[in-house]
Design a protein around this motif. Structure first.
Motif, PDB file in Angstrom:
ATOM      1  N   THR A  50       0.836  -1.198   0.000  1.00  0.00           N
ATOM      2  CA  THR A  50       0.000   0.000   0.000  1.00  0.00           C
ATOM      3  C   THR A  50       0.872   1.249   0.000  1.00  0.00           C
ATOM      4  OG1 THR A  50      -0.126   0.235   2.412  1.00  0.00           O
ATOM      5  CG2 THR A  50      -1.688  -1.286   1.376  1.00  0.00           C
ATOM      6  N   SER A  51       0.208   2.395  -0.100  1.00  0.00           N
ATOM      7  CA  SER A  51       0.888   3.685  -0.001  1.00  0.00           C
ATOM      8  C   SER A  51       0.894   4.114   1.461  1.00  0.00           C
ATOM      9  CB  SER A  51       0.182   4.732  -0.862  1.00  0.00           C
ATOM     10  OG  SER A  51       0.194   4.353  -2.220  1.00  0.00           O
ATOM     11  N   SER A  52       1.989   3.924   2.139  1.00  0.00           N
ATOM     12  CA  SER A  52       2.176   4.231   3.553  1.00  0.00           C
ATOM     13  C   SER A  52       1.361   3.279   4.433  1.00  0.00           C
ATOM     14  CB  SER A  52       1.839   5.697   3.850  1.00  0.00           C
ATOM     15  OG  SER A  52       2.296   6.045   5.142  1.00  0.00           O
ATOM     16  N   TRP A  53       1.349   3.550   5.738  1.00  0.00           N
ATOM     17  CA  TRP A  53       0.769   2.591   6.677  1.00  0.00           C
ATOM     18  C   TRP A  53       0.141   3.284   7.885  1.00  0.00           C
ATOM     19  CZ3 TRP A  53       6.078   3.080   5.791  1.00  0.00           C
ATOM     20  CH2 TRP A  53       6.825   3.662   6.825  1.00  0.00           C
ATOM     21  N   HIS A  54      -0.205   4.561   7.801  1.00  0.00           N
ATOM     22  CA  HIS A  54      -0.580   5.308   9.005  1.00  0.00           C
ATOM     23  C   HIS A  54      -2.098   5.488   9.166  1.00  0.00           C
ATOM     24  CE1 HIS A  54       0.028   8.343   5.775  1.00  0.00           C
ATOM     25  NE2 HIS A  54      -1.059   8.885   6.300  1.00  0.00           N
ATOM     26  N   PHE A  55      -2.912   4.493   8.814  1.00  0.00           N
ATOM     27  CA  PHE A  55      -4.353   4.696   8.757  1.00  0.00           C
ATOM     28  C   PHE A  55      -5.081   3.937   9.870  1.00  0.00           C
ATOM     29  CE2 PHE A  55      -2.573   5.061   4.507  1.00  0.00           C
ATOM     30  CZ  PHE A  55      -2.894   6.395   4.239  1.00  0.00           C
ATOM     31  N   PRO A  56      -5.688   4.657  10.822  1.00  0.00           N
ATOM     32  CA  PRO A  56      -6.419   4.011  11.923  1.00  0.00           C
ATOM     33  C   PRO A  56      -7.558   3.117  11.438  1.00  0.00           C
ATOM     34  CG  PRO A  56      -6.007   6.325  12.427  1.00  0.00           C
ATOM     35  CD  PRO A  56      -5.616   6.133  10.996  1.00  0.00           C
ATOM     36  N   GLY A  57      -8.160   3.446  10.300  1.00  0.00           N
ATOM     37  CA  GLY A  57      -9.288   2.666   9.804  1.00  0.00           C
ATOM     38  C   GLY A  57      -8.964   1.239   9.434  1.00  0.00           C
ATOM     39  N   TRP A  58      -7.690   0.877   9.424  1.00  0.00           N
ATOM     40  CA  TRP A  58      -7.295  -0.499   9.126  1.00  0.00           C
ATOM     41  C   TRP A  58      -7.306  -1.384  10.377  1.00  0.00           C
ATOM     42  CZ3 TRP A  58      -2.314   0.341   5.674  1.00  0.00           C
ATOM     43  CH2 TRP A  58      -2.692   1.013   4.488  1.00  0.00           C
ATOM     44  N   ALA A  59      -7.857  -0.869  11.482  1.00  0.00           N
ATOM     45  CA  ALA A  59      -7.944  -1.659  12.714  1.00  0.00           C
ATOM     46  C   ALA A  59      -8.703  -2.950  12.453  1.00  0.00           C
ATOM     47  CB  ALA A  59      -8.646  -0.850  13.799  1.00  0.00           C
ATOM     48  N   ASN A  60      -8.204  -4.036  13.061  1.00  0.00           N
ATOM     49  CA  ASN A  60      -8.777  -5.385  12.943  1.00  0.00           C
ATOM     50  C   ASN A  60      -8.645  -5.957  11.533  1.00  0.00           C
ATOM     51  OD1 ASN A  60      -9.661  -5.294  15.696  1.00  0.00           O
ATOM     52  ND2 ASN A  60     -11.394  -4.027  15.028  1.00  0.00           N
ATOM     53  N   ARG A  61      -7.925  -5.270  10.697  1.00  0.00           N
ATOM     54  CA  ARG A  61      -7.612  -5.781   9.356  1.00  0.00           C
ATOM     55  C   ARG A  61      -6.095  -5.868   9.190  1.00  0.00           C
ATOM     56  NH1 ARG A  61     -10.836  -2.892   7.055  1.00  0.00           N
ATOM     57  NH2 ARG A  61     -12.403  -4.336   6.265  1.00  0.00           N
ATOM     58  N   ARG A  74       4.677   6.257  13.562  1.00  0.00           N
ATOM     59  CA  ARG A  74       5.937   6.017  14.266  1.00  0.00           C
ATOM     60  C   ARG A  74       6.234   4.540  14.491  1.00  0.00           C
ATOM     61  NH1 ARG A  74       6.113  10.670  19.067  1.00  0.00           N
ATOM     62  NH2 ARG A  74       6.335  12.480  17.678  1.00  0.00           N
ATOM     63  N   GLY A  75       5.195   3.748  14.739  1.00  0.00           N
ATOM     64  CA  GLY A  75       5.461   2.377  15.146  1.00  0.00           C
ATOM     65  C   GLY A  75       4.690   1.298  14.415  1.00  0.00           C
TER      66      GLY A  75
END
Length: 347
Positions: A50-61, A74-75
């Protein structure tokens, strides 16, 4: 900043502000067995991400629970790299400010040996204009397509810091002002100098790919193809409304055949050429597919199949603005690749 690709800010994370956990660490979601099986069925030369990884909406996915955008920025990378289908990520942060060897090395330390980064070149090299924070051009950029700068501030530190985890260096040439489009041949000659210079990365990372993505169809000339061939670079299929439909760009790839495949699936065409913000507002918090595009997935799966059949690597990263949720887009594309391979095995 690129005028047609504004940085995703914390507004997407603020949707969940009252639900955020206090813990600083980021845990990976436990993958279901079907994801593992899907990953195992993909060609080893293919790396999706994907393009970056900073998205809260990907929780539980992707994440085991809800985190803030700051926590994920950051982490989140180690957890991201635990996803069975994520073998790559588009590292776009350096577009806004060049990264150091130490910063690249820090990213490399957080992922497995098989993981690869697609790294976007700094705007200082790839944008003809100096822009304000909102993306408006305010002056001509004197460093545009400067070959020495491209090596010194991009290719050299990326290859040294990432080492074997460097997958592709992507020179995404920002939209050109109108007066420059009339002399595209001169710009192509300057691009040639850049590409020949940065091929030095091969001495450090032999498998690294150098790719060029453009935002003006005027670039797509026979001279452009010749420059890519002569420099050992390839064309990055940039799926964006500013460019022709994917099928119309395939002749460029055919002229470079056989070779690596690099693709960045950026933005659904329904939003038009200047509407990253509209797409963001439509799709946030990026937790489901909203505008599935099976026609594009079909094209990409066929190009991937043809590429890997010749032993060439394929790198495809997908933005949330392509269909609404990048992890689900990756899964759908992986399923299309698997299905195409299954049909081929039966024939």
């Amino acid at each position: 900043m690129n005028a047609d690709e504004p940085f995703d800010d914390a507004r997407t994370g603020s949707l969940f502000a009252d639900q955020l956990p206090a813990a600083a660490g980021v845990g990976a979601a436990a993958p279901d067995e079907s994801l593992k099986q899907l990953a195992g069925a993909l060609p080893e030369q293919l790396r999706l991400g994907t393009s970056s990884w900073h998205f809260p909406g990907w929780a539980n996915r992707v994440w085991d629970r809800l985190y803030s955008e700051k926590q994920l920025s950051r982490g989140g990378l180690p957890a991201y790299a635990c996803h069975p289908l994520f073998g790559a990520v588009s590292l776009d942060r350096g577009f806004y400010r060049p990264l150091s060897v130490a910063q690249y090395a820090s990213y490399a330390e957080q992922v497995p040996c098989s993981f690869r980064f697609m790294v976007k070149a700094p705007a200082r090299v790839t944008d003809a204009l100096v822009r304000q924070a909102g993306g408006q051009g305010i002056s001509t950029n004197p460093d545009f397509l400067d070959a020495n700068l491209a090596w010194r501030e991009f290719a050299a530190p990326a290859s040294e810091g990432l080492g074997a985890k460097l997958g592709a260096l992507v020179f995404q040439i920002s939209p050109l002002p109108g007066h420059m489009l009339s002399d595209i041949h001169a710009l192509t000659a300057r691009l040639s100098d850049v590409l020949r210079t940065v091929q030095e990365v091969k001495s450090r990372v032999p498998h690294a790919v150098v790719a060029v993505e453009v935002r003006n169809p005027q670039w797509l000339t026979s001279m452009f193809v010749d420059v890519l061939k002569q420099s050992g670079a390839t064309y990055c299929l940039g799926l964006h409304p500013k460019m022709p439909a994917p099928a119309e760009q395939l002749p460029i790839l055919r002229q470079l055949w056989p070779g690596p495949f690099v693709c960045r699936w950026n933005l659904n065409p329904k939003h038009g050429a200047y509407s990253y913000e509209a797409a963001r507002d439509t799709y946030a918090p990026f937790d489901k597919l909203v505008d599935p595009d099976p026609a594009t997935r079909d094209i990409l799966s066929r190009v991937i199949a043809g590429t890997v059949s010749r032993g060439q690597p394929a790198f495809v990263t997908i933005n949330n603005k392509a269909e609404g949720c990048a992890p689900e887009s990756v899964r759908a594309l992986a399923e299309a690749v698997r299905a195409l391979g299954s049909r081929g095995n039966r024939s």
